[in-house]
Design a protein around this motif. Structure first.
Motif, mmCIF file in Angstrom:
data_model
loop_
_atom_site.group_PDB
_atom_site.id
_atom_site.type_symbol
_atom_site.label_atom_id
_atom_site.label_comp_id
_atom_site.label_asym_id
_atom_site.label_seq_id
_atom_site.Cartn_x
_atom_site.Cartn_y
_atom_site.Cartn_z
ATOM 1 N N ASP A 1 -16.481 9.866 8.198
ATOM 2 C CA ASP A 1 -15.052 10.098 8.360
ATOM 3 C C ASP A 1 -14.704 11.324 7.529
ATOM 4 O O ASP A 1 -15.599 12.094 7.170
ATOM 5 N N ARG A 2 -13.454 11.502 7.184
ATOM 6 C CA ARG A 2 -13.052 12.708 6.452
ATOM 7 C C ARG A 2 -13.599 12.763 5.039
ATOM 8 O O ARG A 2 -13.732 13.834 4.462
ATOM 9 N N GLU A 3 -13.896 11.618 4.431
ATOM 10 C CA GLU A 3 -14.334 11.594 3.038
ATOM 11 C C GLU A 3 -15.819 11.314 2.835
ATOM 12 O O GLU A 3 -16.374 11.704 1.823
ATOM 13 N N GLU A 4 -16.452 10.632 3.779
ATOM 14 C CA GLU A 4 -17.735 10.019 3.448
ATOM 15 C C GLU A 4 -18.672 9.947 4.649
ATOM 16 O O GLU A 4 -18.240 9.774 5.775
ATOM 17 N N ILE A 5 -19.957 10.074 4.359
ATOM 18 C CA ILE A 5 -21.019 9.788 5.322
ATOM 19 C C ILE A 5 -21.726 8.539 4.817
ATOM 20 O O ILE A 5 -22.121 8.477 3.649
ATOM 21 N N THR A 6 -21.885 7.545 5.677
ATOM 22 C CA THR A 6 -22.573 6.320 5.296
ATOM 23 C C THR A 6 -23.879 6.235 6.074
ATOM 24 O O THR A 6 -23.882 6.341 7.302
ATOM 25 N N VAL A 7 -24.975 6.048 5.328
ATOM 26 C CA VAL A 7 -26.314 5.978 5.908
ATOM 27 C C VAL A 7 -26.845 4.573 5.661
ATOM 28 O O VAL A 7 -26.930 4.131 4.511
ATOM 29 N N ILE A 8 -27.209 3.889 6.744
ATOM 30 C CA ILE A 8 -27.721 2.518 6.629
ATOM 31 C C ILE A 8 -29.039 2.430 7.376
ATOM 32 O O ILE A 8 -29.164 2.904 8.509
ATOM 33 N N GLY A 9 -30.014 1.819 6.716
ATOM 34 C CA GLY A 9 -31.323 1.637 7.332
ATOM 35 C C GLY A 9 -31.789 0.204 7.201
ATOM 36 O O GLY A 9 -31.322 -0.543 6.336
ATOM 37 N N ARG A 10 -32.720 -0.159 8.077
ATOM 38 C CA ARG A 10 -33.290 -1.512 8.035
ATOM 39 C C ARG A 10 -34.511 -1.497 7.140
ATOM 40 O O ARG A 10 -35.341 -0.580 7.214
ATOM 41 N N ILE A 11 -34.608 -2.500 6.272
ATOM 42 C CA ILE A 11 -35.785 -2.663 5.421
ATOM 43 C C ILE A 11 -36.443 -3.997 5.759
ATOM 44 O O ILE A 11 -35.815 -4.890 6.338
ATOM 45 N N ALA A 12 -37.704 -4.102 5.392
ATOM 46 C CA ALA A 12 -38.480 -5.300 5.724
ATOM 47 C C ALA A 12 -37.904 -6.531 5.044
ATOM 48 O O ALA A 12 -37.511 -6.500 3.883
ATOM 49 N N ALA A 13 -37.868 -7.607 5.809
ATOM 50 C CA ALA A 13 -37.428 -8.891 5.260
ATOM 51 C C ALA A 13 -38.545 -9.463 4.386
ATOM 52 O O ALA A 13 -39.725 -9.209 4.626
ATOM 53 N N PRO A 14 -38.188 -10.228 3.359
ATOM 54 C CA PRO A 14 -39.220 -10.867 2.541
ATOM 55 C C PRO A 14 -39.999 -11.885 3.369
ATOM 56 O O PRO A 14 -39.456 -12.487 4.303
ATOM 57 N N ARG A 15 -41.255 -12.034 3.034
ATOM 58 C CA ARG A 15 -42.088 -13.011 3.740
ATOM 59 C C ARG A 15 -41.850 -14.393 3.154
ATOM 60 O O ARG A 15 -42.183 -14.654 2.005
ATOM 61 N N LEU A 16 -41.307 -15.257 3.968
ATOM 62 C CA LEU A 16 -41.016 -16.633 3.564
ATOM 63 C C LEU A 16 -41.480 -17.578 4.662
ATOM 64 O O LEU A 16 -41.614 -17.181 5.817
ATOM 65 N N ALA A 17 -41.648 -18.820 4.299
ATOM 66 C CA ALA A 17 -41.957 -19.832 5.296
ATOM 67 C C ALA A 17 -40.776 -19.949 6.255
ATOM 68 O O ALA A 17 -39.621 -19.773 5.848
ATOM 69 N N GLU A 18 -41.057 -20.228 7.519
ATOM 70 C CA GLU A 18 -39.974 -20.341 8.501
ATOM 71 C C GLU A 18 -38.960 -21.399 8.126
ATOM 72 O O GLU A 18 -37.780 -21.269 8.429
#
Length: 191
Positions: free
Chosen positions: A32-49
């Motif tokens: 927007d006029r003030e800000e650039i927002t950058v979002i990325g996906r990171i790996a989920a922790p490995r847990l039991a289902e």
């Protein structure tokens, strides 16, 4: 208002500038006029289902914090380049196992004049404990409208982009100051 083309250029710049191993996927670049927002996906922790919800939440929170700490220097270097180039603050966030977290973001002040019935709405939210101040109550109202009118807002943004495309073909197109501009000034670090 940032046009679709400007947003695509921003996304392309970040896709090219970010190290390949920073995110699993660059999911969102918005501005927007003030800000650039950058979002990325990171790996989920490995847990039991069948891991309990509290365990899953704690693991996701820890993964997000680990990523934030480990990548701070890299993100700050990219933000410095982007802020220098586009003259906008850069904010960061991640999506991990369906949870979205913003690390830094601009809270831009917005001035408005409200009549008594509108102020009473804000004061009711404060009295009910939904918000601590009129400012917080107004932000809550904006989030509520945003959540319930995404389709309408999307259509409105598309209409504005069309208007901007038509304007850009007019006689004053060369002097259009809208959108991120390159600059030679330095910008402070954000991480």
């Amino acid at each position: 208002m940032i046009t679709t083309e400007q947003n695509e250029k921003l996304r392309g710049w970040f896709a090219g500038r970010l190290p390949d191993d920073l995110f699993e996927e660059l999911t969102e670049v918005t501005a927007d006029r003030e800000e650039i927002t950058v979002i990325g996906r990171i790996a989920a922790p490995r847990l039991a289902e069948d891991a309990p919800a509290a365990e899953r939440r704690a693991a996701v929170d820890a993964r997000i914090q680990e990523f934030r700490d480990r990548t701070r220097d890299t993100r700050m270097a990219v933000a410095r380049d982007a802020e220098h180039r586009f003259r906008h603050k850069v904010s960061w966030g991640v999506v991990c196992d369906g949870e979205r977290a913003l690390f830094t973001h601009v809270a831009a002040p917005v001035m408005t004049r409200l009549r008594q019935p509108e102020r009473q709405v804000l004061d009711t939210l404060i009295a009910a404990g939904v918000a601590r101040s009129r400012s917080e109550a107004l932000a809550w109202c904006v989030r509520l409208v945003q959540r319930h009118s995404d389709d309408w807002l999307t259509e409105l943004r598309e209409s504005l982009e069309h208007v901007q495309r038509v304007r850009s073909q007019g006689p004053d197109a060369a002097s259009d100051p809208t959108g991120p501009a390159e600059s030679s000034g330095d910008a402070p670090d954000r991480g």
